[in-house]
Scaffold this motif. Structure first.
Motif, mmCIF file in Angstrom:
data_model
loop_
_atom_site.group_PDB
_atom_site.id
_atom_site.type_symbol
_atom_site.label_atom_id
_atom_site.label_comp_id
_atom_site.label_asym_id
_atom_site.label_seq_id
_atom_site.Cartn_x
_atom_site.Cartn_y
_atom_site.Cartn_z
ATOM 1 N N ARG A 233 -16.662 27.496 -17.829
ATOM 2 C CA ARG A 233 -17.010 27.845 -16.448
ATOM 3 C C ARG A 233 -17.809 26.728 -15.768
ATOM 4 O O ARG A 233 -17.593 26.420 -14.601
ATOM 5 N N ILE A 234 -18.695 26.088 -16.506
ATOM 6 C CA ILE A 234 -19.500 25.014 -15.919
ATOM 7 C C ILE A 234 -18.685 23.733 -15.767
ATOM 8 O O ILE A 234 -18.770 23.043 -14.750
ATOM 9 N N ALA A 235 -17.867 23.404 -16.778
ATOM 10 C CA ALA A 235 -17.165 22.124 -16.771
ATOM 11 C C ALA A 235 -15.872 22.151 -15.963
ATOM 12 O O ALA A 235 -15.565 21.202 -15.233
ATOM 13 N N LEU A 236 -15.080 23.222 -16.094
ATOM 14 C CA LEU A 236 -13.743 23.234 -15.499
ATOM 15 C C LEU A 236 -13.676 23.884 -14.124
ATOM 16 O O LEU A 236 -12.818 23.520 -13.311
ATOM 17 N N LEU A 237 -14.545 24.849 -13.860
ATOM 18 C CA LEU A 237 -14.464 25.538 -12.572
ATOM 19 C C LEU A 237 -14.597 24.567 -11.387
ATOM 20 O O LEU A 237 -13.787 24.632 -10.457
ATOM 21 N N PRO A 238 -15.577 23.648 -11.380
ATOM 22 C CA PRO A 238 -15.657 22.719 -10.241
ATOM 23 C C PRO A 238 -14.428 21.821 -10.123
ATOM 24 O O PRO A 238 -13.976 21.516 -9.012
ATOM 25 N N LEU A 239 -13.879 21.385 -11.276
ATOM 26 C CA LEU A 239 -12.700 20.522 -11.251
ATOM 27 C C LEU A 239 -11.482 21.274 -10.728
ATOM 28 O O LEU A 239 -10.676 20.717 -9.959
ATOM 29 N N SER A 251 -16.270 25.008 -2.652
ATOM 30 C CA SER A 251 -16.291 26.409 -3.077
ATOM 31 C C SER A 251 -16.846 26.581 -4.484
ATOM 32 O O SER A 251 -17.199 27.697 -4.876
ATOM 33 N N ALA A 252 -16.906 25.495 -5.268
ATOM 34 C CA ALA A 252 -17.369 25.613 -6.652
ATOM 35 C C ALA A 252 -18.805 26.120 -6.715
ATOM 36 O O ALA A 252 -19.133 27.008 -7.518
ATOM 37 N N PRO A 303 -9.217 31.359 -1.942
ATOM 38 C CA PRO A 303 -10.672 31.324 -2.166
ATOM 39 C C PRO A 303 -11.288 32.697 -2.374
ATOM 40 O O PRO A 303 -12.254 32.830 -3.131
ATOM 41 N N TRP A 304 -10.730 33.726 -1.713
ATOM 42 C CA TRP A 304 -11.311 35.060 -1.868
ATOM 43 C C TRP A 304 -11.067 35.611 -3.267
ATOM 44 O O TRP A 304 -11.952 36.257 -3.835
ATOM 45 N N TRP A 305 -9.889 35.356 -3.858
ATOM 46 C CA TRP A 305 -9.649 35.740 -5.251
ATOM 47 C C TRP A 305 -10.557 34.935 -6.178
ATOM 48 O O TRP A 305 -11.091 35.445 -7.163
#
Length: 396
Positions: A233-239, A251-252, A303-305
């Protein structure tokens, strides 16, 4: 009626001391975390080297965990808690003074050593100081303090960006040393549990802990929790957010804040329910809910999902963390030193965090973010299996 009254007794003052210290520590870390890779890159290094500044912290935590457990067994939880915090504060101040990349890497590694000392010893203090009927509630209070600090820290850090990249490290150091002062003044006893009864028992060895099916299942849960929530969640979500035009990199931060918010709000209810209904149902439910919302996460193109799934994932994690902490306390008991068992659980979580970052990242490179999050969902679902093979136990 006696049991009900026991559940309604106020939280011990010592627990509130640990909660206040946790908030200060997390607030300072939240200020530093967003600017750490940028600070590393200011020394003219590439993206991989900048990322290593983050991963070295987790790596040192992992390899130093057994020594941290041994130190707790020898010197006691309170003393190692204070030493660990002092090392983290010193590490942060020195990082702010670092003249080059390699010096910064060294000081961040030192911070990882202090971090595992205070996190494992804080778990031990919660075990000793929490009344057995309130272990879920105290675990949720402590976890919520960290989450709130992580929510407000980045906001404060953004407001302080105009002061440069070094000042946040000194603010973090000040927050950590403030928490040291709070604990030294307000938590004077070395160890002990207000709710404990009977004589102190011999230290719990790692072999003794590993002989318990519940502890072995907890290690697997800790690994999956670390993989999903501290790694992927920390590493891949922003990417992922940056790679999907409809979502966008901006949005990250919102998604991570919603995850923390969902976690903090849900923990206020789960802590009490865990004390009332037991640990295992919430561990299974939390792993199941986390798996369900993680499975479609990597394919979200709206983005809402993206925001809704982040909020739901935070709620799922709120089932896992306090139930795990409460069950660890049940297994160790209030009158025992369980430093080795606690440090091994911390290692399982850190190992999951590192493995999740590396393996899920490799899957994302080869097959895409959808399959990386799907693999994470599989790890979470697989962690449910051991809980169906352990017998129901009484809380100690």
């Amino acid at each position: 009626m006696a049991t009900l009254a026991k559940r309604r007794q106020p939280v011990p003052a010592e627990i509130w001391v640990l909660v206040a210290a946790a908030f200060l520590i997390a607030l300072g870390f939240g200020i530093v975390a967003p600017i750490l890779p940028q600070f590393a890159q200011s020394f003219d290094v590439g993206v991989m080297a900048a990322s290593a500044i983050v991963s070295v912290f987790a790596f040192v935590r992992l390899i130093f965990a057994p020594a941290g457990g041994a130190l707790i067994g020898k010197f006691g939880e309170r003393r190692i808690y204070l030493w660990g915090l002092a090392i983290v504060g010193l590490s942060s101040a020195l990082s702010g003074l670092a003249p080059d990349y390699w010096t910064l890497l060294l000081f961040r590694g030192l911070g990882g050593m202090g971090s595992v000392m205070f996190t494992v010893s804080s778990m031990g203090l919660l075990v000793r100081l929490s009344p057995p009927a309130q272990r879920g509630r105290t675990a949720s209070l402590y976890g919520s303090a960290f989450l709130l600090g992580n929510i407000f820290g980045p906001i404060l850090g953004s407001a302080l960006q105009g002061l440069g990249l070094r000042i946040p490290f000194f603010i973090y150091a000040a927050a950590v040393f403030a928490s040291v002062l709070v604990v030294m003044v307000s938590l004077r006893r070395d160890t002990g549990a207000p709710a404990a009864t009977g004589q102190a028992q011999p230290k719990m060895t790692l072999q003794e802990a590993l002989a318990m099916p519940y502890y072995r299942a907890l290690l697997i849960t800790g690994f999956a929790h670390g993989w999903s929530n501290f790694g992927v969640r920390i590493a891949l979500l922003p990417l992922m957010a940056a790679s999907v035009p409809a979502i966008g990199a901006q949005s990250a931060g919102i998604a991570l804040t919603l995850f923390a918010l969902g976690n903090a709000v849900t923990q206020q209810a789960t802590g009490r329910l865990i004390d009332r209904l037991g640990r295992r149902p919430f561990l299974v439910a939390g792993l199941g809910l986390s798996a369900m919302v993680t499975l479609p996460f990597g394919w979200a193109d709206n983005p809402w999902w993206f925001f809704a799934l982040s909020l739901a994932a935070g709620a799922g994690a709120a089932f896992i963390a306090p139930a795990s902490q409460a069950l660890l306390a049940d297994l160790i008991g209030s009158n025992r030193n369980g430093g080795q068992a606690l440090s091994t659980y911390s290692m399982a979580t850190d190992l999951g965090s590192i493995a999740g970052t590396l393996l899920a990242g490799a899957i994302a490179d080869a097959l895409g973010f959808g399959w990386a999050f799907a693999a994470t969902a599989f790890v979470l679902a697989a962690a449910m299996v051991p809980w169906f093979f352990v017998k129901r136990r009484r809380r100690a």
